[in-house]
Design an enzyme around this catalytic site. Structure first.
Site, PDB file in Angstrom:
ATOM      1  N   SER A  90       0.943  -1.210  -0.319  1.00 53.80           N
ATOM      2  CA  SER A  90      -0.078   0.051  -0.116  1.00 53.80           C
ATOM      3  C   SER A  90       0.685   1.275  -0.048  1.00 53.80           C
ATOM      4  O   SER A  90       0.515   2.273   0.004  1.00 53.80           O
ATOM      5  CB  SER A  90      -1.075   0.114   1.326  1.00 53.80           C
ATOM      6  OG  SER A  90       0.109  -0.200   2.580  1.00 53.80           O
ATOM      7  N   GLY A  91       2.415   1.069  -0.106  1.00 55.30           N
ATOM      8  CA  GLY A  91       3.121   2.266   0.083  1.00 55.30           C
ATOM      9  C   GLY A  91       3.141   2.597   1.575  1.00 55.30           C
ATOM     10  O   GLY A  91       3.686   3.773   1.896  1.00 55.30           O
ATOM     11  N   SER A  95       5.994  -4.072   4.238  1.00 48.65           N
ATOM     12  CA  SER A  95       7.204  -5.317   4.165  1.00 48.65           C
ATOM     13  C   SER A  95       8.061  -5.108   5.145  1.00 48.65           C
ATOM     14  O   SER A  95       8.827  -5.899   5.604  1.00 48.65           O
ATOM     15  CB  SER A  95       7.744  -5.220   2.674  1.00 48.65           C
ATOM     16  OG  SER A  95       8.334  -4.211   2.489  1.00 48.65           O
ATOM     17  N   ALA A  97       7.662  -3.361   8.194  1.00 47.27           N
ATOM     18  CA  ALA A  97       7.080  -3.860   9.493  1.00 47.27           C
ATOM     19  C   ALA A  97       7.219  -5.230   9.483  1.00 47.27           C
ATOM     20  O   ALA A  97       7.418  -5.751  10.651  1.00 47.27           O
ATOM     21  CB  ALA A  97       5.571  -3.257   9.463  1.00 47.27           C
ATOM     22  N   ASP A 138      12.532   2.662   5.125  1.00 45.22           N
ATOM     23  CA  ASP A 138      11.234   1.850   5.930  1.00 45.22           C
ATOM     24  C   ASP A 138      11.767   1.165   7.075  1.00 45.22           C
ATOM     25  O   ASP A 138      10.759   1.318   7.917  1.00 45.22           O
ATOM     26  CB  ASP A 138      10.642   1.066   4.762  1.00 45.22           C
ATOM     27  CG  ASP A 138       9.960   2.107   3.561  1.00 45.22           C
ATOM     28  OD1 ASP A 138      10.302   3.315   3.598  1.00 45.22           O
ATOM     29  OD2 ASP A 138       9.374   1.595   2.698  1.00 45.22           O
TER      30      ASP A 138
HETATM   31  C1  MEV Z   1       9.404   3.024  -0.494  1.00 43.12           C
HETATM   32  O1  MEV Z   1       8.512   3.184   0.783  1.00 43.12           O
HETATM   33  C2  MEV Z   1      10.248   4.197  -0.424  1.00 43.12           C
HETATM   34  C3  MEV Z   1      11.142   4.103  -1.618  1.00 43.12           C
HETATM   35  O2  MEV Z   1      11.975   5.250  -1.399  1.00 43.12           O
HETATM   36  C4  MEV Z   1      11.967   2.931  -1.576  1.00 43.12           C
HETATM   37  C5  MEV Z   1      13.175   2.855  -0.595  1.00 43.12           C
HETATM   38  O3  MEV Z   1      13.338   3.924   0.156  1.00 43.12           O
HETATM   39  O4  MEV Z   1      13.725   1.640  -0.169  1.00 43.12           O
HETATM   40  C6  MEV Z   1      10.385   4.177  -2.999  1.00 43.12           C
END
Ligand code: MEV
Length: 321
Positions: A90-91, A95, A97, A138
């Protein structure tokens, strides 16, 4: 018997089991650029992954790429049973977490403590290998909670440095004013590995993509100062600028742009959060706007979350063996 042998004996007799949890995140500023060593600002949100982690002596076929990486990193068989309110792909960092809460479970079973730096480092390795390329953003947020800034420079709240190849990130945990954020989740998957690979191919070809990545890095630092002074109008402006740059590097589409447009009527600013291509859009809420936002998206099929920011990082919830 040595500690290690005792542990191996225990595993043979019984699966060792523990429940952990870790928060999802929203990237307020800096996604994608952070993969190239530019700064990013994120916060842990009030949506969590709960994870029952068990170490077992029984080998099994593992289809989950993150768990496969964890099993190979630790050289032991690990099972997980996962639940919670954080949607997958979902952004919102599901993954990270998942990886961080699994690693925390293994570490706690082995050492009876959580070594946050080790968990964050191992979490990053797992994400990097499973996705082909990643930043430690993340996994750092899922581990530390609160507000997390990755940057080249070192400032207050510095925790540790993570390096990969010739890129490095200084990880900071900050205390910042809570923000009122709405998340609009499209229900369409945001595939981080694919989107990161797409940006990489454009980055290598086009100067304007490289310039956009650099400008995103500058916006992050400007936004941190604005959040410190609680200048919501200016933060919203920076969100809009950040979204325009995300469009330039190819991770938005007409559906996501349209959500940003609708949210902008009720929010100080709005933008994609996370890898894009699908996933979620965030808005910085204006006072009293929630009802009108719910109304605006009624019948859209999207899921809306009104979340708290600065939430707790990875934690042990309990033991059940
Ligand atoms: C993904 O949530 C964030 C990105 O910047 C990838 C990353 O930082 O590993 C797109």
């Amino acid at each position: 018997m040595s500690k290690q042998l005792t542990l191996e004996k225990e595993i043979e007799d019984n699966d060792l089991r523990i429940t952990t949890s870790a928060p999802g995140k929203v990237i307020l500023f800096g996604e994608h650029a952070v993969v190239y060593g530019e700064p990013a600002l994120s916060t842990a949100i009030s949506l969590r992954v709960f994870n029952e982690v068990s170490i077992t002596s029984r080998p099994f076929e593992c289809e989950n790429p993150y768990l496969r990486e964890i099993i190979s990193l630790y050289g032991i068989y690990v099972n997980t049973r996962t639940w919670g309110d954080l949607p997958v792909a979902s952004g919102l960092g599901s993954s990270a977490a998942y990886s961080v809460s699994t690693i925390a479970g293994i570490e706690y079973i082995h050492t009876k403590r959580l070594d946050l730096m080790k968990i964050a480092r191992n979490g990053f390795e797992v994400e990097y290998n499973a996705q082909g390329r990643a930043s430690p953003n993340d996994t750092s947020v899922a581990t530390l909670g609160g507000y997390v800034i990755l940057s080249r420079s070192i400032h207050s709240g510095f925790m540790w440095r993570i390096e990969k190849g010739n890129i490095f990130w200084n990880i900071h945990k900050m205390k910042l004013t809570p923000l009122k954020i709405v998340i609009v989740y499209t229900g369409k998957p945001s595939k981080t590995g694919e989107m990161v690979a797409l940006v990489k191919s454009l980055y290598e070809k086009y100067e304007n993509v490289r310039a956009a990545i650099k400008r995103i890095g500058e916006i992050v630092l400007e936004a941190v100062d604005l959040i410190k002074s609680n200048d919501l109008d200016s933060i919203g402006k920076k969100m809009r600028e950040n979204h325009e740059l995300l469009r330039k590097i190819g991770v938005s589409n007409s559906e996501l742009d349209n959500i940003v447009k609708v949210l902008s009527r009720y929010c100080y600013g709005a933008k994609i959060t996370g890898a894009g291509g699908g996933g979620s859009v965030i808005g910085l809420l204006r006072e009293g706007a929630s009802k009108r936002i719910l109304e605006a998206f009624r019948g859209s099929g999207y899921t809306l979350y009104f979340v708290e920011t600065g939430m707790e990082g990875v934690t042990v919830e309990g033991f059940d063996s």
